[in-house]
Design a protein around this motif. Structure first.
Motif, PDB file in Angstrom:
ATOM      1  N   TYR A  21      39.571   6.106  48.509  1.00 43.60           N
ATOM      2  CA  TYR A  21      39.045   4.757  48.272  1.00 43.60           C
ATOM      3  C   TYR A  21      39.400   3.816  49.413  1.00 43.60           C
ATOM      4  CZ  TYR A  21      37.500   5.754  43.535  1.00 43.60           C
ATOM      5  OH  TYR A  21      36.826   6.251  42.447  1.00 43.60           O
ATOM      6  N   ALA A  22      40.473   4.126  50.155  1.00 43.44           N
ATOM      7  CA  ALA A  22      40.836   3.300  51.306  1.00 43.44           C
ATOM      8  C   ALA A  22      40.030   3.668  52.552  1.00 43.44           C
ATOM      9  CB  ALA A  22      42.326   3.447  51.613  1.00 43.44           C
ATOM     10  N   SER A  23      39.337   4.809  52.491  1.00 45.70           N
ATOM     11  CA  SER A  23      38.569   5.270  53.649  1.00 45.70           C
ATOM     12  C   SER A  23      37.555   4.243  54.150  1.00 45.70           C
ATOM     13  CB  SER A  23      37.871   6.593  53.312  1.00 45.70           C
ATOM     14  OG  SER A  23      37.090   7.049  54.388  1.00 45.70           O
ATOM     15  N   VAL A  25      37.724   1.062  54.055  1.00 41.94           N
ATOM     16  CA  VAL A  25      38.460  -0.022  54.724  1.00 41.94           C
ATOM     17  C   VAL A  25      38.862   0.404  56.121  1.00 41.94           C
ATOM     18  CG1 VAL A  25      40.491  -1.509  54.596  1.00 41.94           C
ATOM     19  CG2 VAL A  25      39.292  -0.863  52.499  1.00 41.94           C
ATOM     20  N   LEU A  28      35.791   0.403  58.306  1.00 41.73           N
ATOM     21  CA  LEU A  28      35.370  -0.944  58.695  1.00 41.73           C
ATOM     22  C   LEU A  28      36.255  -1.492  59.806  1.00 41.73           C
ATOM     23  CD1 LEU A  28      33.586  -3.412  58.274  1.00 41.73           C
ATOM     24  CD2 LEU A  28      35.149  -4.154  56.454  1.00 41.73           C
ATOM     25  N   LEU A  29      37.563  -1.272  59.701  1.00 44.63           N
ATOM     26  CA  LEU A  29      38.473  -1.739  60.743  1.00 44.63           C
ATOM     27  C   LEU A  29      38.191  -1.046  62.076  1.00 44.63           C
ATOM     28  CD1 LEU A  29      41.824  -1.901  58.718  1.00 44.63           C
ATOM     29  CD2 LEU A  29      40.354  -3.808  59.410  1.00 44.63           C
ATOM     30  N   VAL A 312      28.833  -6.271  53.247  1.00 49.89           N
ATOM     31  CA  VAL A 312      29.162  -5.892  54.626  1.00 49.89           C
ATOM     32  C   VAL A 312      27.891  -5.626  55.427  1.00 49.89           C
ATOM     33  CG1 VAL A 312      30.245  -4.121  56.056  1.00 49.89           C
ATOM     34  CG2 VAL A 312      31.439  -4.985  54.045  1.00 49.89           C
TER      35      VAL A 312
END
Length: 363
Positions: A21-23, A25, A28-29, A312
């Motif tokens: 689920y953090a992938s 984020v 995007l960074l 986004v």
């Protein structure tokens, strides 16, 4: 006992799930970091350029309304695609289903938009929305029928049908639905104001379709995670042998997934022609259906996640347009950011999956 298990994932699965689920984020960074590097290579101030992409589209109420306006078709298409992909049905033709939905909705409005009409505008909008859903479902059913009857590849079929839908739009705006007073431009006449979606945010173009979209996000979440029909679809997609053993129909899952996806994309098309566009044009979609594929995966195939992914992507759309006017860059820079986000998302997912496999082998 743990040594007897084929996969020692019980204590390690949850952190890996959190990483999954953090992938988006991380992706995007990385996109922003490499985007800044791209601006440097193009001779632009990276801080000022990223400000155009991320801050300027949110500078006031009207700008925020434009960002949210573009999320409507993106999220609606992504909702249906999420259902398809969870069912392991690879629908790539949401853009074509959106276009056909727009044609059906526009034809419905034009049928009633005549001098001396007596029907209520709200009724026409409801009928146009239902017509858009029907148009999208009809176009998706062609893919379902060819896959069901001839085992045709749904990726190729749905993609090719998109180009046919574009030609169908060109035909109707140059033929039966062409504005006779439009100076020979390929377009229908502009719809009367009472047949346009009401404004939701004063001072902006955000229309009531955004509220409908939020309601559908809730309904789709319930359908996927709290209904037996959604459970059948997911089991059929992730474990087809188990689904067959349980008596779940793969044919039924195929049809349900594509009809839901087509109807959702068709509704997006209806909202476009009765919302910001207000008529039928050859280019009612700048590729929303294709971008929605990225939105769906950025949102982890979750309806709520699709909203954040849609925001986004909407920023990238508007940021690309603003970069063209303010920085002198091609408008395609927005597509470059979308492509980088998809690339880094796939890269992050691959690294996380390989890490999980490595830990499984060494457990």
């Amino acid at each position: 006992m743990a040594d007897l298990l084929p996969f020692a994932l019980a204590p390690r699965g949850e952190p890996s799930r959190r990483m999954a689920y953090a992938s988006p984020v991380f992706a995007l960074l990385l996109t922003l970091a490499f985007g800044a590097l791209l601006f440097v290579l193009l001779g632009k101030d990276p801080v000022a350029a990223l400000k155009v992409f991320l801050a300027d589209p949110l500078k006031d109420k009207r700008a925020i309304g434009e960002v949210l306006l573009k999320t409507v078709p993106l999220v609606l298409c992504a909702l249906g695609l999420s259902v398809c992909y969870r069912a392991n049905v690879w629908n790539i033709g949401a853009d074509g289903q959106l276009i056909v939905g727009g044609i059906f909705a526009g034809a419905t409005v034009l049928w009633f938009d005549v001098p001396g009409h007596t029907i209520n505008g709200t009724v026409v909008l409801v009928l146009a929305s239902l017509a858009g859903i029907a148009g999208g479902m009809l176009w998706a059913s062609l893919t379902a029928a060819l896959r069901d009857r001839f085992n045709a590849n749904e990726i190729l079929v749905s993609l090719m049908l998109t180009y046919i839908a574009q030609q169908a739009m060109l035909y109707v705006v140059n033929g039966p639905l062409k504005d006779p007073n439009g100076m020979n431009f390929p377009q229908s006449k502009v719809f009367s104001p009472e047949f346009l979606l009401p404004n939701l945010l004063p001072g902006s173009r955000l229309h009531a379709g955004f509220a409908v979209m939020l309601v559908l996000v809730v309904l789709m979440t319930v359908f996927i995670f709290r209904s037996f029909a959604g459970y059948r679809l997911q089991v059929g997609g992730t474990a087809p042998l188990a689904a067959r053993y349980a008596g779940f129909s793969a044919r039924r899952s195929l049809w349900n997934a594509l009809l839901v996806s087509g109807g959702s994309a068709g509704l997006a098309g209806a909202f476009e022609v009765t919302g910001p566009i207000g008529q039928l044009l050859p280019s009612i979609s700048p590729g929303y259906g294709f971008t929605a594929i990225i939105v769906a995966f950025v949102g982890r195939l979750h309806p709520v996640g699709a909203v954040f992914g849609g925001i986004v992507m909407s920023l990238f759309y508007i940021g690309g347009e603003m970069a063209q006017s303010r920085l002198g860059l091609p408008s395609a820079i927005g597509w470059v950011f979308q492509g980088m986000l998809l690339f880094f998302l796939l890269a992050c997912d691959t690294l996380i999956e390989n890490r999980l496999r490595w830990r499984t082998r060494t457990a």
